[in-house]
Each structure stands twice: as structure tokens, then as C-alpha cells.
Design a protein around this motif. Structure first.
Motif, PDB file in Angstrom:
ATOM      1  N   UNK A   1       0.842  -1.191   0.000  1.00  0.00           N
ATOM      2  CA  UNK A   1       0.000   0.000   0.000  1.00  0.00           C
ATOM      3  C   UNK A   1       0.880   1.245   0.000  1.00  0.00           C
ATOM      4  N   UNK A   2       0.386   2.300  -0.614  1.00  0.00           N
ATOM      5  CA  UNK A   2       1.038   3.597  -0.585  1.00  0.00           C
ATOM      6  C   UNK A   2       0.014   4.668  -0.252  1.00  0.00           C
ATOM      7  N   UNK A   3       0.425   5.625   0.577  1.00  0.00           N
ATOM      8  CA  UNK A   3      -0.431   6.782   0.868  1.00  0.00           C
ATOM      9  C   UNK A   3       0.055   7.963   0.042  1.00  0.00           C
ATOM     10  N   UNK A   4      -0.806   8.451  -0.826  1.00  0.00           N
ATOM     11  CA  UNK A   4      -0.501   9.614  -1.641  1.00  0.00           C
ATOM     12  C   UNK A   4      -1.140  10.839  -1.005  1.00  0.00           C
ATOM     13  N   UNK A   5      -0.463  11.974  -1.092  1.00  0.00           N
ATOM     14  CA  UNK A   5      -1.023  13.187  -0.512  1.00  0.00           C
ATOM     15  C   UNK A   5      -0.478  14.408  -1.232  1.00  0.00           C
ATOM     16  N   UNK A   6      -1.111  15.542  -0.977  1.00  0.00           N
ATOM     17  CA  UNK A   6      -0.646  16.798  -1.551  1.00  0.00           C
ATOM     18  C   UNK A   6       0.779  17.093  -1.113  1.00  0.00           C
ATOM     19  N   UNK A   7       1.160  16.673   0.093  1.00  0.00           N
ATOM     20  CA  UNK A   7       2.519  16.910   0.596  1.00  0.00           C
ATOM     21  C   UNK A   7       3.592  16.215  -0.239  1.00  0.00           C
ATOM     22  N   UNK A   8       3.192  15.243  -1.059  1.00  0.00           N
ATOM     23  CA  UNK A   8       4.162  14.561  -1.914  1.00  0.00           C
ATOM     24  C   UNK A   8       4.897  15.539  -2.826  1.00  0.00           C
TER      25      UNK A   8
ATOM     26  N   UNK B   1       1.399  26.191   1.798  1.00  0.00           N
ATOM     27  CA  UNK B   1       0.732  27.231   2.581  1.00  0.00           C
ATOM     28  C   UNK B   1      -0.604  27.631   1.976  1.00  0.00           C
ATOM     29  N   UNK B   2      -0.858  27.212   0.749  1.00  0.00           N
ATOM     30  CA  UNK B   2      -2.118  27.537   0.081  1.00  0.00           C
ATOM     31  C   UNK B   2      -3.208  26.580   0.558  1.00  0.00           C
TER      32      UNK B   2
ATOM     33  N   UNK C   1      -6.570  22.650  -7.221  1.00  0.00           N
ATOM     34  CA  UNK C   1      -5.781  22.816  -8.448  1.00  0.00           C
ATOM     35  C   UNK C   1      -5.658  21.476  -9.178  1.00  0.00           C
ATOM     36  N   UNK C   2      -6.275  21.333 -10.352  1.00  0.00           N
ATOM     37  CA  UNK C   2      -6.201  20.049 -11.063  1.00  0.00           C
ATOM     38  C   UNK C   2      -4.790  19.660 -11.458  1.00  0.00           C
TER      39      UNK C   2
ATOM     40  N   UNK D   1     -13.345  18.673  -5.779  1.00  0.00           N
ATOM     41  CA  UNK D   1     -12.170  19.519  -5.945  1.00  0.00           C
ATOM     42  C   UNK D   1     -11.267  19.049  -7.084  1.00  0.00           C
ATOM     43  N   UNK D   2     -10.559  20.019  -7.663  1.00  0.00           N
ATOM     44  CA  UNK D   2      -9.816  19.777  -8.887  1.00  0.00           C
ATOM     45  C   UNK D   2      -8.807  18.663  -8.818  1.00  0.00           C
ATOM     46  N   UNK D   3      -7.989  18.621  -7.766  1.00  0.00           N
ATOM     47  CA  UNK D   3      -6.945  17.603  -7.698  1.00  0.00           C
ATOM     48  C   UNK D   3      -7.535  16.204  -7.584  1.00  0.00           C
TER      49      UNK D   3
END
Length: 249
Positions: free
Chosen positions: A68-75, A88-89, A95-96, A123-125
């Protein structure tokens, strides 16, 4: 009445309804995941905002599946070359374009399966990642609030919601706005989607493991790293997926 007991009383019937209403979806989702993992695939789980809790429930935890892998915006920062201040946004998940970076950083193989969670599913992403995943031929399981997503306009340019793109949609049962207990004069408190999605994650895990057992195979399951032999057991299983599993603090 708003109280701990009031919240507990409101959550119990919601969980009971979820167990009934999502039984068929759990079956179909578990089939997709088990087929992928038994073929050497990895479960890629993504959630933005508080839906990250769902991905965390599935990935790298005691009693859970190893591949398993956890994907996130922090990647974008942790595994990519984006500057730290991009995080910080507070509206970054809208954002797609970041979905393409998240997918590329994950470097999934064709046999990998994706689970994407979002309370609103608009949401876009989230929607862009779902579209990218399906375009690349991966099975996609969506976890969302059917009530919430139906009542809000999509933010993705395509006009799609997460639920529109998935092979299987699991309804987390959370109400519009997520909070469960109404306040006098409007509004509500005490969100519930983290509770219901945690249940969905564990139901999926149980059903995937059952499919391994039915096939006469030993499922790749983590032991707690805080019991004797846990580290050794887990490292041995992770070695089967060398270079494909991301584990960070």
C-alpha cells in the motif's frame, strides 16, 4: 442535545446503515483490490484534507495490507521538488494540475489499484487524479458522501465529480457539510466522515484478506512494529515490493 452521548447516539445508526447499504460495494471493491494485489500490484490511496485520514487507515499500519502507498498533496514537497511554501495555500487541493505530479511521483505500475477519498468529491486535484487513473487503465474505487457531492457544483473544468469516474463508489454516509449535530440558529458540529471511512477501510481490508484465504494464499499483513519480531516480519514482506513502497515518518 449536543453532547458526547448525543454524538454517539447519532453515529450508531449511521454505521448500521452503512454496513447494509455498502455491502455490495465493499464486495466489488474488495474484488478489485484483491485481484490487483494477488497479481503483484500495490494499493495506491489518496485523500486530500481530512480525507487523508482514510488513506492513513489503509496504509502501513498494524493488521493492514503491506502493498500500500499513501498519496497526498505533501508529496509535491516530500517526494518532489516543489518549494515548501506551496503547501501554505489552503486551496491547493482545488488545483487540477497537481494531480499529474502526484501520480508521477507515485510511479504506479499498470496493475496497481487506486482508492481516492473525498467528502465532497468535487475539488480539482481529486477529480483530475481520478480521471488520470482511469485513463491509464487502473481500477478506481471512490469513497465520498453521495448526499454531499450531489448538492454541490463540481469545481473541475470537466464538470465531473469523483463519483462519476469510479468503477466502484462507496458512500461514507456523512451528511451534507459532514457535521452531524445541528446547532440552534443554524450550522452543525461534530464531523463524522472520518469515523465512517475508517470503518470502510477496515471492511475492505477484511474482505481482501478473506479473498486471499479463499485462494489458499497467505495475505501480506503487517504486524505491529511495537511487538517482538514485528520489524523483522514487516521488513521481510516489504522487501517483496522493493522500490515500490514509500514509508516516511
Amino acid at each position: 442535545m449536543i453532547s458526547a452521548q448525543g454524538y454517539a447516539d447519532a453515529v450508531r445508526p449511521l454505521l448500521d446503515r452503512l454496513l447494509d447499504s455498502e455491502a455490495d460495494g465493499i464486495t466489488r471493491a474488495a474484488d478489485l483490490i484483491a485481484d490487483s494485489l494477488r497479481d503483484g500490484g500495490v494499493l495506491q490511496a489518496f485523500g486530500a484534507g481530512h480525507s487523508e485520514a482514510f488513506a492513513a487507515e489503509l496504509v502501513a499500519r498494524a493488521g493492514g495490507l503491506v502493498p500500500t502507498n499513501r498519496l497526498s498533496v505533501r508529496d509535491l514537497v516530500v517526494h518532489g521538488d516543489a518549494p515548501r511554501d506551496v503547501l501554505a495555500d489552503p486551496k491547493l487541493e482545488r488545483d487540477p494540475s497537481i494531480a499529474h505530479q502526484i501520480y508521477a511521483l507515485a510511479a504506479p505500475q499498470p496493475r496497481d489499484v487506486f482508492v481516492v477519498a473525498s467528502q465532497s468529491g468535487i475539488n480539482g486535484s481529486v477529480v483530475e487524479l481520478a480521471a488520470l487513473v482511469t485513463e491509464r487503465g487502473h481500477p478506481l474505487i471512490a469513497v465520498t458522501s453521495v448526499e454531499h457531492t450531489a448538492r454541490v457544483a463540481p469545481r473541475h473544468p470537466s464538470g465531473h465529480r469523483l463519483a462519476d469516474l469510479a468503477d466502484v463508489v462507496l458512500d461514507n454516509g456523512a451528511p451534507y457539510g459532514d457535521a452531524l449535530l445541528p446547532l440552534e440558529g443554524g450550522g452543525a458540529v461534530c464531523a463524522v466522515s472520518s469515523v465512517t471511512t475508517a470503518l470502510l477501510a477496515q471492511l475492505l481490508t477484511a474482505e481482501v484478506v478473506r479473498r486471499f484465504h479463499q485462494a489458499g494464499e497467505v495475505p501480506p499483513i503487517y504486524l505491529s512494529a511495537n511487538v517482538p519480531g514485528g520489524d523483522e516480519h514487516n521488513i521481510a514482506l516489504e522487501s517483496r515490493y522493493a522500490g515500490r513502497l514509500r514509508r516516511t515518518a
